[in-house]
Design a protein around this motif. Structure first.
Motif, PDB file in Angstrom:
ATOM      1  N   TRP A   1       0.830  -1.212   0.000  1.00 41.63           N
ATOM      2  CA  TRP A   1       0.000   0.000   0.000  1.00 41.63           C
ATOM      3  C   TRP A   1       0.862   1.258   0.000  1.00 41.63           C
TER       4      TRP A   1
ATOM      5  N   GLU B   1      -1.824   0.007  -4.918  1.00 45.67           N
ATOM      6  CA  GLU B   1      -3.075  -0.222  -4.196  1.00 45.67           C
ATOM      7  C   GLU B   1      -3.759  -1.520  -4.618  1.00 45.67           C
TER       8      GLU B   1
ATOM      9  N   ALA C   1      -2.032  -4.343  -2.955  1.00 43.72           N
ATOM     10  CA  ALA C   1      -2.309  -4.307  -1.518  1.00 43.72           C
ATOM     11  C   ALA C   1      -3.681  -4.892  -1.212  1.00 43.72           C
ATOM     12  N   ARG C   2      -4.685  -4.521  -1.995  1.00 41.68           N
ATOM     13  CA  ARG C   2      -6.038  -5.041  -1.781  1.00 41.68           C
ATOM     14  C   ARG C   2      -6.078  -6.558  -1.971  1.00 41.68           C
TER      15      ARG C   2
ATOM     16  N   MET D   1      -8.666   1.162   3.230  1.00 40.29           N
ATOM     17  CA  MET D   1      -8.652   1.003   1.780  1.00 40.29           C
ATOM     18  C   MET D   1     -10.021   1.314   1.182  1.00 40.29           C
TER      19      MET D   1
END
Length: 284
Positions: free
Chosen positions: A197, A207, A210-211, A245
């Protein structure tokens, strides 16, 4: 970017004092190991679940430190973190270089570093955390210890290009070792998600990655049941990161649901209760 856990107020409650006192008392197993008399056992009701095996020696003390560390982190009670650190320090005099005692002592320093308001104050705490975790992993290479090392090294970079050169490869190496040991470990996945992230996509972060990693972590946490005194931290924290997030993506209801899930798992989670949820409400 999402907020890192930090800046919880000091709170020493009666419950905290009682917890420290309770964890400092010898258990029946410890008393037996020292030859002390113990009360006769009583028959348990037939419907009761089987008791967890009693811990002794270094494992017993590591489990006590584990409880203090996690309750201190989640509640934002810095006195519990200090108590856990000191208990680990005392226990290491009896069990030198025990890897779990070193792991939890390094974990506490890592959490204390996260709670600092400025980088210069946090840096020496991260440095001590790294030293303790490196001693731990040299004896028992737990995936969580490597993952914490990766996160600590990454946090030590700050905004310095020189520190990036010095610690960036160390962070990547520690993460690679964690993944090699346990690619589906939920704590490894969660810390990888946080790292991704904050890391630009050009350097292997972003991102989207990261998700993906965080969703994998949450799935792995649903079946996570490590035996005491192994590391068991992170599930409520993973929902805190999910909430951030979702909030950044503009999904307010999903963010609120994630924060509520974090509090359902850890009702005293100060970072969510006093920082993240109010922050979400202010952004209406």
């Amino acid at each position: 970017m999402p907020a890192r856990p930090c800046c919880f107020p000091d709170r020493l409650t009666v419950g905290a004092v009682a917890l420290v006192a309770l964890l400092s008392q010898p258990t029946v197993a410890h008393a037996q190991s020292r030859g002390a008399a113990t009360p006769p056992a009583t028959a348990a009701p037939s419907a009761a679940p089987p008791a967890s095996p009693a811990l002794g020696g270094a494992a017993r003390w590591a489990d006590s430190v584990r409880l203090l560390a996690e309750r201190g982190y989640l509640s934002g009670d810095t006195t519990l973190l200090v108590a856990g650190y000191r208990l680990a320090q005392r226990s290491l005099t009896a069990f030198p270089d025990d890897p779990l005692l070193l792991h939890y002592r390094g974990y506490i320093r890592y959490r204390q570093a996260q709670q600092q308001r400025d980088f210069d104050t946090a840096l020496p705490l991260f440095e001590e955390s790294v030293a303790l975790l490196e001693r731990s992993v040299a004896t028992r290479p737990l995936p969580e210890t490597h993952a914490l090392l990766a996160s600590a090294f990454g946090s030590m970079i700050g905004d310095s290009m020189l520190r990036g050169i010095r610690f960036g490869m160390k962070a990547s190496d520690a993460e690679d070792k964690a993944v090699a040991l346990a690619p589906r470990n939920p704590r490894v996945l969660m810390l990888r998600a946080v790292s991704a992230w904050y890391k630009p996509a050009a350097f292997g972060g972003g991102e989207e990655k990261a998700r993906t990693l965080l969703q994998q972590a949450l799935q792995a946490f649903s079946a996570d049941a490590p035996a005491r005194p192994l590391p068991a931290w992170g599930r409520a924290e993973a929902y805190a990161w999910l909430g951030q997030m979702e909030a950044k993506a503009g999904n307010r209801e999903a963010a609120r649901a994630a924060y509520d899930q974090a509090l359902a798992l850890a009702p005293a989670f100060a970072w969510v209760q006093y920082v993240l949820k109010p922050q979400l409400e202010r952004t209406r």
